[in-house]
Write a protein that holds these residues in place. Structure first.
Motif, PDB file in Angstrom:
ATOM      1  N   GLU A  90       0.836  -1.131   0.669  1.00  0.00           N
ATOM      2  CA  GLU A  90       0.447  -0.030   0.155  1.00  0.00           C
ATOM      3  C   GLU A  90       0.893   1.656  -0.094  1.00  0.00           C
ATOM      4  OE1 GLU A  90      -3.337  -0.334   3.136  1.00  0.00           O
ATOM      5  OE2 GLU A  90      -4.551  -0.526   0.623  1.00  0.00           O
ATOM      6  N   PRO A  91       1.697   1.512   1.446  1.00  0.00           N
ATOM      7  CA  PRO A  91       2.159   2.786   0.632  1.00  0.00           C
ATOM      8  C   PRO A  91       3.178   2.991  -0.197  1.00  0.00           C
ATOM      9  CG  PRO A  91       3.422   1.220   2.666  1.00  0.00           C
ATOM     10  CD  PRO A  91       2.709   0.245   2.159  1.00  0.00           C
ATOM     11  N   VAL A  92       3.698   1.547  -1.130  1.00  0.00           N
ATOM     12  CA  VAL A  92       3.962   1.891  -2.219  1.00  0.00           C
ATOM     13  C   VAL A  92       3.269   2.402  -3.389  1.00  0.00           C
ATOM     14  CG1 VAL A  92       5.758   0.814  -4.038  1.00  0.00           C
ATOM     15  CG2 VAL A  92       5.891  -0.056  -2.437  1.00  0.00           C
ATOM     16  N   LEU A  93       1.825   2.751  -3.186  1.00  0.00           N
ATOM     17  CA  LEU A  93       1.363   2.341  -3.857  1.00  0.00           C
ATOM     18  C   LEU A  93       0.568   3.087  -4.184  1.00  0.00           C
ATOM     19  CD1 LEU A  93      -1.087  -0.737  -4.113  1.00  0.00           C
ATOM     20  CD2 LEU A  93       0.662  -0.048  -5.888  1.00  0.00           C
ATOM     21  N   GLU A  94       0.986   3.895  -3.301  1.00  0.00           N
ATOM     22  CA  GLU A  94      -0.085   5.793  -2.761  1.00  0.00           C
ATOM     23  C   GLU A  94       0.844   6.954  -3.665  1.00  0.00           C
ATOM     24  OE1 GLU A  94      -2.223   6.668  -2.085  1.00  0.00           O
ATOM     25  OE2 GLU A  94      -4.233   5.368  -1.470  1.00  0.00           O
ATOM     26  N   PHE A  95       2.238   6.313  -3.227  1.00  0.00           N
ATOM     27  CA  PHE A  95       3.496   6.851  -3.886  1.00  0.00           C
ATOM     28  C   PHE A  95       3.052   6.689  -5.905  1.00  0.00           C
ATOM     29  CE2 PHE A  95       7.923   7.034  -5.916  1.00  0.00           C
ATOM     30  CZ  PHE A  95       8.610   8.128  -5.178  1.00  0.00           C
ATOM     31  N   PHE A  96       2.970   6.268  -6.252  1.00  0.00           N
ATOM     32  CA  PHE A  96       3.137   5.967  -7.350  1.00  0.00           C
ATOM     33  C   PHE A  96       1.866   6.846  -8.344  1.00  0.00           C
ATOM     34  CE2 PHE A  96       6.289   1.535  -7.432  1.00  0.00           C
ATOM     35  CZ  PHE A  96       6.839   2.811  -7.772  1.00  0.00           C
ATOM     36  N   ARG A  97       0.992   6.594  -6.965  1.00  0.00           N
ATOM     37  CA  ARG A  97      -0.718   7.322  -7.385  1.00  0.00           C
ATOM     38  C   ARG A  97      -0.541   8.744  -6.999  1.00  0.00           C
ATOM     39  NH1 ARG A  97      -5.956   6.762  -7.003  1.00  0.00           N
ATOM     40  NH2 ARG A  97      -7.057   8.382  -5.076  1.00  0.00           N
ATOM     41  N   ALA A  98       0.722   9.311  -6.516  1.00  0.00           N
ATOM     42  CA  ALA A  98       1.139  10.825  -5.866  1.00  0.00           C
ATOM     43  C   ALA A  98       1.811  11.671  -7.220  1.00  0.00           C
ATOM     44  CB  ALA A  98       1.588  11.115  -4.754  1.00  0.00           C
ATOM     45  N   TRP A 129      -2.547   3.278 -11.447  1.00  0.00           N
ATOM     46  CA  TRP A 129      -3.505   3.638 -10.404  1.00  0.00           C
ATOM     47  C   TRP A 129      -4.566   4.003 -10.178  1.00  0.00           C
ATOM     48  CZ3 TRP A 129       1.013   1.424  -8.590  1.00  0.00           C
ATOM     49  CH2 TRP A 129       2.418   1.627  -9.716  1.00  0.00           C
ATOM     50  N   PRO A 130      -5.345   4.522  -9.982  1.00  0.00           N
ATOM     51  CA  PRO A 130      -6.952   4.741  -9.512  1.00  0.00           C
ATOM     52  C   PRO A 130      -7.719   3.626  -9.596  1.00  0.00           C
ATOM     53  CG  PRO A 130      -6.165   6.226 -12.020  1.00  0.00           C
ATOM     54  CD  PRO A 130      -4.990   5.240 -11.906  1.00  0.00           C
ATOM     55  N   ILE A 131      -7.303   3.212 -11.128  1.00  0.00           N
ATOM     56  CA  ILE A 131      -8.123   1.060 -10.845  1.00  0.00           C
ATOM     57  C   ILE A 131      -7.372   0.342 -10.410  1.00  0.00           C
ATOM     58  CG2 ILE A 131      -8.202  -0.534 -12.643  1.00  0.00           C
ATOM     59  CD1 ILE A 131      -7.862   1.224 -14.620  1.00  0.00           C
ATOM     60  N   LEU A 132      -6.320   0.497  -9.750  1.00  0.00           N
ATOM     61  CA  LEU A 132      -5.633   0.108  -9.116  1.00  0.00           C
ATOM     62  C   LEU A 132      -5.999  -0.651  -7.401  1.00  0.00           C
ATOM     63  CD1 LEU A 132      -3.566  -2.811  -7.856  1.00  0.00           C
ATOM     64  CD2 LEU A 132      -1.819  -1.020  -8.866  1.00  0.00           C
ATOM     65  N   LEU A 133      -6.029   1.120  -6.649  1.00  0.00           N
ATOM     66  CA  LEU A 133      -5.982   1.111  -6.013  1.00  0.00           C
ATOM     67  C   LEU A 133      -7.728   1.447  -5.609  1.00  0.00           C
ATOM     68  CD1 LEU A 133      -3.501   4.169  -5.094  1.00  0.00           C
ATOM     69  CD2 LEU A 133      -3.417   2.368  -3.451  1.00  0.00           C
ATOM     70  N   ASN A 134      -8.650   1.808  -6.251  1.00  0.00           N
ATOM     71  CA  ASN A 134      -9.538   1.279  -6.832  1.00  0.00           C
ATOM     72  C   ASN A 134     -10.559  -0.315  -6.342  1.00  0.00           C
ATOM     73  OD1 ASN A 134     -11.607   3.446  -6.083  1.00  0.00           O
ATOM     74  ND2 ASN A 134     -10.115   4.463  -7.751  1.00  0.00           N
ATOM     75  N   THR A 135      -9.536  -0.939  -6.868  1.00  0.00           N
ATOM     76  CA  THR A 135      -9.898  -2.439  -6.982  1.00  0.00           C
ATOM     77  C   THR A 135      -9.778  -2.705  -5.049  1.00  0.00           C
ATOM     78  OG1 THR A 135      -9.475  -2.384  -9.343  1.00  0.00           O
ATOM     79  CG2 THR A 135      -9.551  -4.642  -7.941  1.00  0.00           C
ATOM     80  N   VAL A 136      -8.636  -2.437  -4.806  1.00  0.00           N
ATOM     81  CA  VAL A 136      -8.187  -3.037  -3.453  1.00  0.00           C
ATOM     82  C   VAL A 136      -9.304  -3.014  -2.566  1.00  0.00           C
ATOM     83  CG1 VAL A 136      -6.575  -3.056  -1.912  1.00  0.00           C
ATOM     84  CG2 VAL A 136      -5.854  -2.843  -4.463  1.00  0.00           C
ATOM     85  N   GLU A 137      -9.962  -1.167  -2.419  1.00  0.00           N
ATOM     86  CA  GLU A 137     -10.599  -0.791  -1.840  1.00  0.00           C
ATOM     87  C   GLU A 137     -12.182  -1.927  -2.065  1.00  0.00           C
ATOM     88  OE1 GLU A 137     -10.458   0.987   0.572  1.00  0.00           O
ATOM     89  OE2 GLU A 137      -9.112   0.676   0.309  1.00  0.00           O
ATOM     90  N   GLY A 138     -12.402  -1.851  -3.183  1.00  0.00           N
ATOM     91  CA  GLY A 138     -13.647  -2.387  -3.416  1.00  0.00           C
ATOM     92  C   GLY A 138     -13.405  -4.460  -2.982  1.00  0.00           C
ATOM     93  N   VAL A 139     -11.939  -4.906  -3.119  1.00  0.00           N
ATOM     94  CA  VAL A 139     -12.348  -5.816  -2.266  1.00  0.00           C
ATOM     95  C   VAL A 139     -12.014  -6.155  -1.522  1.00  0.00           C
ATOM     96  CG1 VAL A 139     -10.861  -7.814  -2.358  1.00  0.00           C
ATOM     97  CG2 VAL A 139     -11.056  -6.478  -4.767  1.00  0.00           C
ATOM     98  N   ARG A 140     -11.667  -5.118  -0.556  1.00  0.00           N
ATOM     99  CA  ARG A 140     -12.064  -4.853   1.008  1.00  0.00           C
ATOM    100  C   ARG A 140     -13.325  -4.339   1.590  1.00  0.00           C
ATOM    101  NH1 ARG A 140      -7.214  -1.034   3.424  1.00  0.00           N
ATOM    102  NH2 ARG A 140      -8.762  -1.582   4.902  1.00  0.00           N
TER     103      ARG A 140
END
Lengths: 255, 263
Positions: A90-98, A129-140
């Motif tokens: 997650e931290p890495v993902l947030e970095f790339f998204r930023a 990134w938006p697709i990935l992060l939203n999918t993670v949230e959706g699965v959670r």
């Protein structure tokens, strides 16, 4: 139905008319009258031009967007379904998204050249990134009770993905895909503006550099129309894929 | 036969441990309908999740037909309290009932028969193509029951299945469960917080103590097998049994031991 149609059309038509009237007597070289722009539009966007410049753009857009969707949803499901993977990623993902995606264009050019591959990579690297992060949230966010039910009835493995995780995360996945769509158009244009030999972005920059200002404006209108058509198509697809979601929300609101 | 022996469950978080279940031992014979009642927060749901194989116990064991339950066993179906959250909203009523059967690789013609029989049995003919959220709460819980019935389980677990439906629907569903049980000969473990419901439905009632939970009392419901809402509930024996369970639960609440052990 007709009324809805009129409501939707009212504002764009008004704005267009306003532009038309306000620019009628314009003598500015950079903001010509809309009439001139429309004439240029008709002359410029002929079939050969559409084939030479719009189709390549659409091809890059489609390739980049679909790849990003596959990657984003695939990785997102994996990360979302595993707590350990999530904590690590997650931290890495947030970095790339930023990181603002356009800054990647020069970097990617360095190793991918200036061909189609570069544009597709730019689009993928921004849209994923938006697709990935939203999918993670959706699965959670997949309901725990439903997850228990699935386990109790032996719905595991691929069936769990197909009947529980994907549809359960679909509302968020679609939110991510929508964000990614507008990003994809932006990145397509930017990558073509920076380095290309055809495409919408390239053409618009060419017009600007050769002081063909009405033509340049007409290209911008083409981009606007393209974005509009794509988002309408997206809406249709969403209505089909998320029929249950909107129906249930409607039902809950009534009760 | 379903055997629960020495079952213990401790929830551990970083700061503290909570002993939800201390020591539960009981058995449910094949074809029996046993109700479990207890004061609220006594770990009924924890017990059911352990029995269903959804939660690993800290100590003790659950055995189904002699085999230790380590994951959801085949041949066991569950009906949860949250009907709105245990049906797949993106599938039709038919597909909700059908999906577990597909996973069990039941042949197609047999599946079609099972699904329509189960939906008929719970009184839901003609709703096959609806989505669950188009139905009322009571009907949704009927779908969940139909799904469990179509699965042809040997053991059916029900976790406060009627806690969220209105009183009239509840009475109907109670009769439905008894009717299905008598017809199918399935073993049912029915968890509830409602004393009347436990006595009305069960052949036996297990009364749990407050957390950390042990079996406080166990009583045989010696009412006739044919029960109905009006006469059974007015029966003197029913009232007596009900009073006994009530007393036991009050006693369980009174003798509340410390619930949290700090570590």
């Amino acid at each position: 139905m007709i009324r809805r149609f009129l409501t939707v059309l009212a504002l764009p038509v008004t704005l267009f008319l306003f532009w038309y009237v306000a620019s009628r007597t314009s003598e500015s070289f950079y903001a010509p009258p809309l009439r001139t722009i429309l004439v240029a539009f008709g002359d410029t966007w002929t079939w050969p031009r559409l084939r030479a410049d719009v189709l390549p753009s659409l091809g890059r857009l489609a390739a980049g967007y679909l790849l990003a969707a596959l990657l984003g949803v695939g990785l997102g499901i994996a990360v979302g379904a595993s707590r350990r993977l999530r904590a690590a990623a997650e931290p890495v993902l947030e970095f790339f998204r930023a990181v603002p995606p356009p800054v990647l264009v020069p970097v990617i050019m360095v190793f991918a050249g200036i061909g189609n591959a570069m544009k597709v990579i730019v689009i993928v690297s921004g849209c994923v990134w938006p697709i990935l992060l939203n999918t993670v949230e959706g699965v959670r966010a997949v309901d725990a009770a439903l997850s228990d039910t699935s386990r109790a009835y032996g719905i595991t493995g691929f069936a769990r993905l197909r009947y529980l995780l994907l549809p359960g995360a679909a509302p968020q996945i679609i939110t991510g895909l929508r964000q990614a769509l507008s990003l994809a158009i932006i990145l397509m244009v930017i990558s073509e503006m920076v380095a290309a030999s055809n495409g919408l972005g390239f053409t618009i920059v060419q017009f600007q550099r050769s002081f063909a200002i009405p033509q340049m404006w007409s290209g911008i209108i083409v981009l606007g129309l393209l974005g509009f058509v794509l988002s309408e198509l997206f809406r249709l697809g969403e209505r089909f894929a998320l029929g249950w979601y909107h129906g249930r929300r409607e039902a809950q609101r009534r009760s | 036969m379903l055997e629960v022996s020495g079952l213990r469950k401790v929830y551990r978080s970083q700061r503290r441990e909570v002993e939800a279940i201390r020591d539960l031992t009981f058995t449910v014979d094949d074809g029996e309908l046993v109700c479990v009642v207890g004061p609220s927060g006594c770990g009924k749901t924890t017990l059911l999740r352990c029995v269903a194989g959804l939660l690993g116990p800290t100590g003790g064991a659950v055995r189904l037909a002699g085999n230790a339950v380590t994951g959801p066993p085949p041949g066991m179906a569950v009906v949860f309290q949250e009907y709105g959250r245990s049906l797949f909203p993106w599938l039709s009523v038919h597909d909700n009932v059908d999906l577990p059967l597909r996973q069990k690789r039941v042949p197609r013609p047999r599946r079609a028969a099972l699904v329509s029989e189960a939906l008929t049995a719970v009184g839901l003919d003609g709703t096959q193509q609806s989505n669950p959220w188009q139905l009322s709460g009571g009907m949704q819980q009927r779908v969940a029951i139909a799904r469990a019935v179509a699965y042809e389980p040997s053991v059916l677990l029900m976790d406060e299945p009627f806690a969220a439906v209105d009183a009239q629907t509840r009475a109907e569903l109670e009769d439905l469960v008894r009717a299905l049980w008598q017809r199918l000969g399935v073993t049912i473990l029915f968890v509830t917080h409602d004393i009347d419901e436990a006595v009305y439905l069960g052949q036996r009632v297990l009364v749990l103590s407050a957390s950390p939970t042990v079996v406080q009392d166990e009583l045989l419901v010696d009412l006739p097998a044919a029960r109905d809402q009006l006469h059974t509930r007015a029966d003197a024996r029913f009232t007596a049994l009900r009073a006994r369970v009530y007393e036991q639960i009050q006693a369980a609440k009174g003798a509340q031991p410390n619930t949290a052990i700090s570590s």
